[in-house]
Design a protein around this motif. Structure first.
Motif: not given
Length: 216
Positions: A47, A129, A132, A134, A136
């Motif tokens: 991300c 985490w 992913h 934004r 998810r």
């Protein structure tokens, strides 16, 4: 993430190799990063790169390594209570917290009681985490299992600068084995990680971009 000279150097390496490696802590990433780039990438999520260098992310292959969440947690715990390993110290912000751990149960409580992911050190953040976007969704093209790194060879062998060697070795400690209750708690805390890891078959490369598995 500011575009520092060091980060620009890494971005140039990603572009040169045509590969952006997402390094999840305690998943064998330092050895792979060293072999692939001749330098270390930090534990940044896909991300972050999508926000900082979206054009790069769109044009290169993105890869990462996923580890069994219980094994990874135990490795993270060993690393945390030792203060780090041969080539990587633990985050200063969490050093005193980790020093207070007296058992795996303490580490489990640290994760379980955290107000958010950002109140948990990088060592103990969920693997998803790092993977992913934004929304998810898994945003990394190709995933490899930690216990099946031979499957990386067909895709990346011609891009390695040097052989993979084991680095960042945690100093030896007494054997640490979570009991069945603790294992269940860890898998529950990292349910998404467990589901992702369990879905990755041995001996095959998972190409998420094409939605199919390629033979390893």
């Amino acid at each position: 993430m500011p575009l520092t000279p060091r980060l620009k150097q890494k971005i140039a390496k990603f572009d040169e190799k045509g590969v952006l490696f997402i390094h999840i802590p305690k998943s064998g990433g330092r050895a792979v990063s060293d072999a692939l780039y001749g330098l270390q990438v930090k534990h940044s999520s896909i991300c972050v790169y999508q926000a900082v260098v979206p054009d790069l992310v769109a044009r290169v292959e993105t890869v990462s390594i996923v580890r069994d969440p219980v094994d990874r947690f135990v490795s993270a715990y060993r690393h945390a209570i030792s203060g780090g390993a041969s080539e990587k110290r633990v985050s200063r912000a969490f050093r005193s917290t980790y020093a207070g751990f007296r058992s795996i149960g303490d580490a489990i409580d640290h994760v379980r009681s955290a107000r958010s992911t950002y109140h948990v050190g990088p060592l103990f953040r969920p693997q998803v985490w790092y993977l992913h976007d934004r929304a998810r969704r898994i945003a990394v093209d190709t995933l490899f299992r930690y216990d099946d790194l031979d499957s990386m060879t067909p895709l990346l062998s011609d891009r390695f600068e040097k052989p993979i060697r084991r680095i960042n070795v945690t100093p030896p400690t007494d054997p640490i084995a979570p009991n069945s209750r603790e294992k269940a708690q860890i898998r529950d805390l990292y349910a998404a990680d467990a589901a992702l890891y369990d879905a990755l078959p041995i001996g095959r490369i998972i190409d998420l971009k094409d939605g199919a598995a390629g033979q390893g």
